[in-house]
Every structure is written in structure tokens, then in C-alpha cells.
Scaffold this active site. Sequence first.
Site, PDB file in Angstrom:
ATOM      1  N   ASP A  34       0.814  -1.220   0.000  1.00  0.00           N
ATOM      2  CA  ASP A  34       0.000   0.000   0.000  1.00  0.00           C
ATOM      3  C   ASP A  34       0.851   1.275   0.000  1.00  0.00           C
ATOM      4  O   ASP A  34       0.745   2.109   0.899  1.00  0.00           O
ATOM      5  CB  ASP A  34      -0.924   0.019   1.227  1.00  0.00           C
ATOM      6  CG  ASP A  34      -1.741  -1.255   1.371  1.00  0.00           C
ATOM      7  OD1 ASP A  34      -2.092  -1.841   0.342  1.00  0.00           O
ATOM      8  OD2 ASP A  34      -2.024  -1.644   2.520  1.00  0.00           O
ATOM      9  N   GLU A  54     -11.176  -0.689  -3.671  1.00  0.00           N
ATOM     10  CA  GLU A  54     -10.454  -0.123  -2.533  1.00  0.00           C
ATOM     11  C   GLU A  54      -9.277   0.717  -3.022  1.00  0.00           C
ATOM     12  O   GLU A  54      -9.037   0.847  -4.221  1.00  0.00           O
ATOM     13  CB  GLU A  54      -9.969  -1.232  -1.590  1.00  0.00           C
ATOM     14  CG  GLU A  54      -8.936  -2.169  -2.193  1.00  0.00           C
ATOM     15  CD  GLU A  54      -8.498  -3.275  -1.245  1.00  0.00           C
ATOM     16  OE1 GLU A  54      -9.087  -3.409  -0.149  1.00  0.00           O
ATOM     17  OE2 GLU A  54      -7.553  -4.023  -1.594  1.00  0.00           O
ATOM     18  N   HIS A 114      -2.923  -0.884  -5.493  1.00  0.00           N
ATOM     19  CA  HIS A 114      -2.779   0.160  -4.471  1.00  0.00           C
ATOM     20  C   HIS A 114      -1.672   1.150  -4.841  1.00  0.00           C
ATOM     21  O   HIS A 114      -0.559   1.111  -4.339  1.00  0.00           O
ATOM     22  CB  HIS A 114      -2.531  -0.422  -3.092  1.00  0.00           C
ATOM     23  CG  HIS A 114      -2.969   0.528  -2.025  1.00  0.00           C
ATOM     24  ND1 HIS A 114      -4.055   0.277  -1.224  1.00  0.00           N
ATOM     25  CD2 HIS A 114      -2.496   1.741  -1.659  1.00  0.00           C
ATOM     26  CE1 HIS A 114      -4.227   1.302  -0.394  1.00  0.00           C
ATOM     27  NE2 HIS A 114      -3.297   2.201  -0.652  1.00  0.00           N
TER      28      HIS A 114
END
Length: 349
Positions: A48, A221, A286
Site C-alpha cells: 500500500d 479499494e 494500491h
Amino acid sequence: MKYLLLLSLAVFFGCESKNPATPTPAPPVTTVDTVGKFQNPVLPVGPDPWVIASDGFYYVMHTTPNSLRIYKTAAMSRLRAARPVTVWTPPATGPNSRDIWAPELHNIGGKWYLYYAADNNGVDATHRMFVLENESADPTTGTWVDRGQLNLPDNKWAIDGTVLQLNGQLYYAWSGWENDLGGSQNVYICKLTNPYTAEGPRVRLSAPTYDWEKQGFGVNEGPEFLVHNNRVFVIYSASFCGTDQYALGQLAADTTANLLNPAAWTKSATPVFGPYASSGTYGVGHNGFFTTPNGAENWIIYHANAAPGQGCGDFRSIRMQPFTWKADGSPDFGTPASLTTLLKRPAGE
């Protein structure tokens, strides 16, 4: 069986498996340091990733489940030479005590704000967003003041928060559940009245609707804003991060549009980056973005695994590569670079 158990838990508890309690050591990575060239990864462990540029330096963060750390470097391609500074550690108990995920650093109004997701003693259903504030010019120094939980509308499960400053307004986007029962993850947006105070309503911009967004289970996400000319994009990660089909999707709107109106956004029917399963690049997702100091080059950073089936743990390393713009003004990320590809260093390095 272990994988099936992990997947079933993830379906109920969102992305709890992103950070196993016992981190898995990353495999050794050989990086060629050729004059003017580099190879991915730029950091061997870095789920991330996030990057922001300020005053000639890049500040980089990534998920570490039990702390918030900032890397400071003048050369992104030499990130592994930087030494991280731990700027915050969680309390032993409480609502932000465990599973510290996807931190992001933003400079708003001359102050630094650090947004992160955390839960209450490892109970994933309690994941919420939290904010720290620092008045120092350099975020690796100074004092971080705890501004507490970000009061997102509806107070539901929330991770992967990010900020957009556009036309004098602050917006906040994140990944969340529609209710308190888990299931699919969606991308939501709301306004901020200041960097640590949200204003309703909570608006759903995107839900997993395409097959490529539902591998493992339905996930949208890691939303990240990208503004170019008169368009604003949300680049998000789709599908369960434990699958090799993790990839990036795209939403697009005009900068003059009402960004809280879902109808103002157009969703790409196909992934805009990945999935890619070859040459040490699996589970691409991400992302973050940066521009070189001369403004001539745009770069994307992201994480990926070096082998298939490595899932959502610490095998994920930070990669980066340049990208360009299409004739319609949308980003052209190309194909994820393999671990054997020699890339030209960013301008100025």
C-alpha cells in the site's frame, strides 16, 4: 485449505488478511544499479505505497501494521537507501490500536496531515479512519498531534482514505461497506469542512460490478485522486488482494462537475493497469503518483508480488514506472514493468 480459510475470512472481514499477524519475510531481490537506469522493486517490502513531494524531497509511506513510518528521499529510484523515521506508534488498546493500514501524508494549508486506518484490538469490523496533524515543515520532524477518528458520514467500516483539494473544497474518498455486515467493498466520497472534520452525506461512487472487480470477492479499494487539465480521476484497486487478479480501475469526471453526484463519474469497463501475471509482477495494485521536479514526467508507484499466490502479505514490494496521457486526457499507465526491465531514472536523479 489455509488459502480457503483466508479467503472465507476475508469475505466476512473485508481485507483483514492484508497484514498477517506474523509478517512473511520478503524474498531476496536483486536490483541492478546501472548509471541512469534502475530495476524494480525500489523497496523490497512495501504494501500500500504512498508518495508526496515537498521542497525537493519525496516522502513515502506504506502499511506497517504496528506503526507509522516515513521515508525521506531526494531520489525515488534509490528509495531503498533511505531510512524510515517512525513518527507514531499505536496505543496498547483502544479504537486505533491494531492493524494500521494504508497511511497517507497530505499537506493542507501549510500543515501536514497523516490519515490511516486502524481497528480496535484486531477486530476488523471496527476499522475506521484516523488523523494526525503536524505543523513542522518536514513531516519526519516536529510533533504529531492526534486529531482522533475522522467522523465519516454513517460511521461504517472504512479503510484506504485519501484527500483531494479542488476548487477550494476538500474531498475525502475511501473504501467501505454499505452496512455493518461486511461483504463487497465500495468507494465512497464526502466533503471535509477542515482536514479532520467530515461533512455528510456519504456518497457511493463505485461498487464492484464487473467480473474483473470480483475475483476472490467484490472489492473496490485504495482510491487515489489524479487531476489532469480539466479532468479528475479516481484510480482504485479491484478484486481481493489475495488473488493474482488484483488490478487498477478508473473513474473520471470533469473538474467543474459536482463530484458528490455519482452520475458525474464515468467508470472504465476494463482495468487500466494490470492484472499482469509474468516476470515477477503479480497482484498489481494500491497505487500513488508523483511528478518529477521539472514537471516533465509523471510516475505511478504501486505494489506487486514477485510470484503467484503470494497474497496480501509482506511479499508485496514497491514498484514504479513512468506514465503518459492519452489524447482524451486520461492516463496511459501501459503494462506493469517486469523485474528484469531496465527503466530510466526519473528526471533530475
